[in-house]
Structure formats: structure tokens, C-alpha cells
Design a protein around this motif. Sequence first.
Motif, mmCIF file in Angstrom:
data_model
loop_
_atom_site.group_PDB
_atom_site.id
_atom_site.type_symbol
_atom_site.label_atom_id
_atom_site.label_comp_id
_atom_site.label_asym_id
_atom_site.label_seq_id
_atom_site.Cartn_x
_atom_site.Cartn_y
_atom_site.Cartn_z
ATOM 1 N N VAL A 88 0.838 -1.206 0.000
ATOM 2 C CA VAL A 88 0.000 0.000 0.000
ATOM 3 C C VAL A 88 0.868 1.249 0.000
ATOM 4 N N PHE A 89 1.943 1.233 0.798
ATOM 5 C CA PHE A 89 2.853 2.378 0.860
ATOM 6 C C PHE A 89 3.510 2.632 -0.491
ATOM 7 N N VAL A 90 3.975 1.596 -1.162
ATOM 8 C CA VAL A 90 4.616 1.747 -2.479
ATOM 9 C C VAL A 90 3.599 2.249 -3.506
ATOM 10 N N ALA A 91 2.358 1.743 -3.435
ATOM 11 C CA ALA A 91 1.322 2.219 -4.357
ATOM 12 C C ALA A 91 1.038 3.703 -4.119
ATOM 13 N N PHE A 92 0.937 4.097 -2.847
ATOM 14 C CA PHE A 92 0.708 5.509 -2.524
ATOM 15 C C PHE A 92 1.870 6.371 -3.005
ATOM 16 N N GLU A 93 3.089 5.890 -2.801
ATOM 17 C CA GLU A 93 4.269 6.638 -3.246
ATOM 18 C C GLU A 93 4.306 6.758 -4.766
ATOM 19 N N SER A 94 3.945 5.694 -5.478
ATOM 20 C CA SER A 94 3.900 5.748 -6.943
ATOM 21 C C SER A 94 2.856 6.754 -7.420
ATOM 22 N N LEU A 95 1.712 6.765 -6.749
ATOM 23 C CA LEU A 95 0.675 7.734 -7.086
ATOM 24 C C LEU A 95 1.176 9.151 -6.855
ATOM 25 N N LEU A 96 1.857 9.397 -5.744
ATOM 26 C CA LEU A 96 2.402 10.713 -5.424
ATOM 27 C C LEU A 96 3.456 11.134 -6.445
ATOM 28 N N ILE A 97 4.325 10.211 -6.821
ATOM 29 C CA ILE A 97 5.348 10.523 -7.830
ATOM 30 C C ILE A 97 4.699 10.851 -9.170
ATOM 31 N N GLY A 98 3.658 10.123 -9.544
ATOM 32 C CA GLY A 98 2.947 10.415 -10.797
ATOM 33 C C GLY A 98 2.332 11.805 -10.780
ATOM 34 N N VAL A 99 1.695 12.179 -9.669
ATOM 35 C CA VAL A 99 1.100 13.516 -9.569
ATOM 36 C C VAL A 99 2.185 14.588 -9.644
ATOM 37 N N LEU A 100 3.296 14.362 -8.950
ATOM 38 C CA LEU A 100 4.393 15.340 -8.987
ATOM 39 C C LEU A 100 5.010 15.448 -10.385
ATOM 40 N N LEU A 101 5.077 14.345 -11.119
ATOM 41 C CA LEU A 101 5.584 14.406 -12.500
ATOM 42 C C LEU A 101 4.637 15.208 -13.393
ATOM 43 N N ILE A 102 3.336 15.043 -13.185
ATOM 44 C CA ILE A 102 2.366 15.823 -13.959
ATOM 45 C C ILE A 102 2.528 17.312 -13.650
ATOM 46 N N ILE A 103 2.688 17.637 -12.358
ATOM 47 C CA ILE A 103 2.896 19.042 -11.973
ATOM 48 C C ILE A 103 4.188 19.567 -12.582
ATOM 49 N N LEU A 104 5.230 18.754 -12.585
ATOM 50 C CA LEU A 104 6.503 19.164 -13.182
ATOM 51 C C LEU A 104 6.351 19.438 -14.671
ATOM 52 N N MET A 105 5.623 18.587 -15.374
ATOM 53 C CA MET A 105 5.408 18.807 -16.813
ATOM 54 C C MET A 105 4.618 20.087 -17.066
ATOM 55 N N LEU A 106 3.619 20.348 -16.229
ATOM 56 C CA LEU A 106 2.856 21.600 -16.380
ATOM 57 C C LEU A 106 3.737 22.814 -16.121
ATOM 58 N N GLN A 107 4.624 22.734 -15.150
ATOM 59 C CA GLN A 107 5.531 23.845 -14.871
ATOM 60 C C GLN A 107 6.517 24.051 -16.022
ATOM 61 N N ILE A 108 7.001 22.971 -16.595
ATOM 62 C CA ILE A 108 7.907 23.084 -17.746
ATOM 63 C C ILE A 108 7.168 23.701 -18.931
ATOM 64 N N GLN A 109 5.910 23.301 -19.120
ATOM 65 C CA GLN A 109 5.116 23.881 -20.200
ATOM 66 C C GLN A 109 4.924 25.386 -19.977
ATOM 67 N N SER A 110 4.632 25.793 -18.745
ATOM 68 C CA SER A 110 4.460 27.227 -18.483
ATOM 69 C C SER A 110 5.773 27.976 -18.668
ATOM 70 N N LEU A 111 6.908 27.339 -18.350
ATOM 71 C CA LEU A 111 8.213 27.966 -18.591
ATOM 72 C C LEU A 111 8.462 28.143 -20.079
ATOM 73 N N ILE A 112 8.109 27.154 -20.864
ATOM 74 C CA ILE A 112 8.283 27.248 -22.319
ATOM 75 C C ILE A 112 7.413 28.370 -22.880
ATOM 76 N N VAL A 113 6.177 28.467 -22.404
ATOM 77 C CA VAL A 113 5.285 29.540 -22.854
ATOM 78 C C VAL A 113 5.861 30.894 -22.470
ATOM 79 N N LEU A 114 6.397 30.998 -21.249
ATOM 80 C CA LEU A 114 7.012 32.249 -20.800
ATOM 81 C C LEU A 114 8.188 32.621 -21.690
ATOM 82 N N LEU A 115 9.044 31.656 -21.984
ATOM 83 C CA LEU A 115 10.203 31.934 -22.834
ATOM 84 C C LEU A 115 9.775 32.333 -24.237
ATOM 85 N N ARG A 116 8.768 31.651 -24.775
ATOM 86 C CA ARG A 116 8.332 31.915 -26.140
ATOM 87 C C ARG A 116 7.600 33.249 -26.250
ATOM 88 N N ASP A 117 6.710 33.531 -25.305
ATOM 89 C CA ASP A 117 5.836 34.686 -25.447
ATOM 90 C C ASP A 117 6.380 35.966 -24.821
#
Length: 175
Positions: A88-117
Motif C-alpha cells: 500500500v505504501f509503495v502504491a501511494f508513493e507511486s501515485l504521489l510521484i505520478g502527480v508530482l511528474l504531472i505538476i513538473l510537466m505543467l511547470q515546464i510547459q508554463s516555462l516554455i510559454v514564458l520563454l516563447r511569449d
Amino acid sequence: MENRTDADMTPEQPLSPQPARPVDVESSAEKRARRWFIGGAVIAGLLMVGLVVLMVFLSISAYRAAQEGTAPSPGSAVTALLRDTAIVFVAFESLLIGVLLIILMLQIQSLIVLLRDEIKPMLEAANETMTTVRGTTRFVSHNVVSPVMKWSSYLAGARRIVREAAGLRRGDEET
């Protein structure tokens, strides 16, 4: 002009200017992100503590059940409980890592938009300004500095010729 003492000063006339209020540097988006981060950390911590407490209570009940004879043995019951808790702990940790990766991708996307625009147009404007400055310096160099340098050198040469000619005349008069 009249001389005033500190006793003559009224409260409307302070001796020194009032200090400026500090400017709130942190934006509302940063405050919101900080609140979300702190809230998420608190929730994750509470979940971890709850998971550990649940594991302790379940292991105590499994150990008692094993002693009463309803479970195979106390060691295997606790081991099975620890295994299930780890899964259960490993499943919860995997879920947390997945959410953090999604947040990281959104932040990278906003950085790219900032650089471009925003950053790219500023760099292009700076490049245009440098091109204008380069053209202006070429124009000034070609049309102002070069002719002034030429005439300055001609005048220096003429002055030297006149000085030498005047020196020769003085030398002829002395002999």
C-alpha cells in the motif's frame, strides 16, 4: 528665517520622513502555490502517520489472533501485515510521484510559454536596438569621426610645417 527648537515643532512636522512601507514582493500565485505545497505536505504526513498507526494496531490484533489459534503463527501474521502495508505504501508513493511528474510537466510547459511569449520578444527588441546602435556608430564614424580625424591630421601637419619654417627663418637670421 526663524530658528525653531524641538519644542516649537508640531506633530504635523516630523523631524525625519516616515519610513516607506515594504513592498510585497511575493505574488498571489506564489502564495497560493506555497499554501498548496504546505497543505499537501501536511496531508501526506498525516497519511503516513495514520498508515503507521493502522499498521501497529493491525499487527497487535494479528499477533493476538495468532496467539489465540485463529491465525497460523504470530510471525507469519505480522509479516503478511507488513507486506500488505508495504504494498500500500509503495502504491501511494507511486501515485504521489505520478502527480508530482504531472505538476513538473505543467511547470515546464508554463516555462516554455514564458520563454516563447515574453522573453523571446524582449530579446528580439534588444537585438533590434543593438542593430540600430551598430548602424548609428557606423554612420557617426564614417560621417563625423573620420573627416574630423583627417582634418585634424592635416592641421597638425600644417602647424608642424609652419613651426619648422619659422624655426628655419630664425636660424637664417642668427647667422
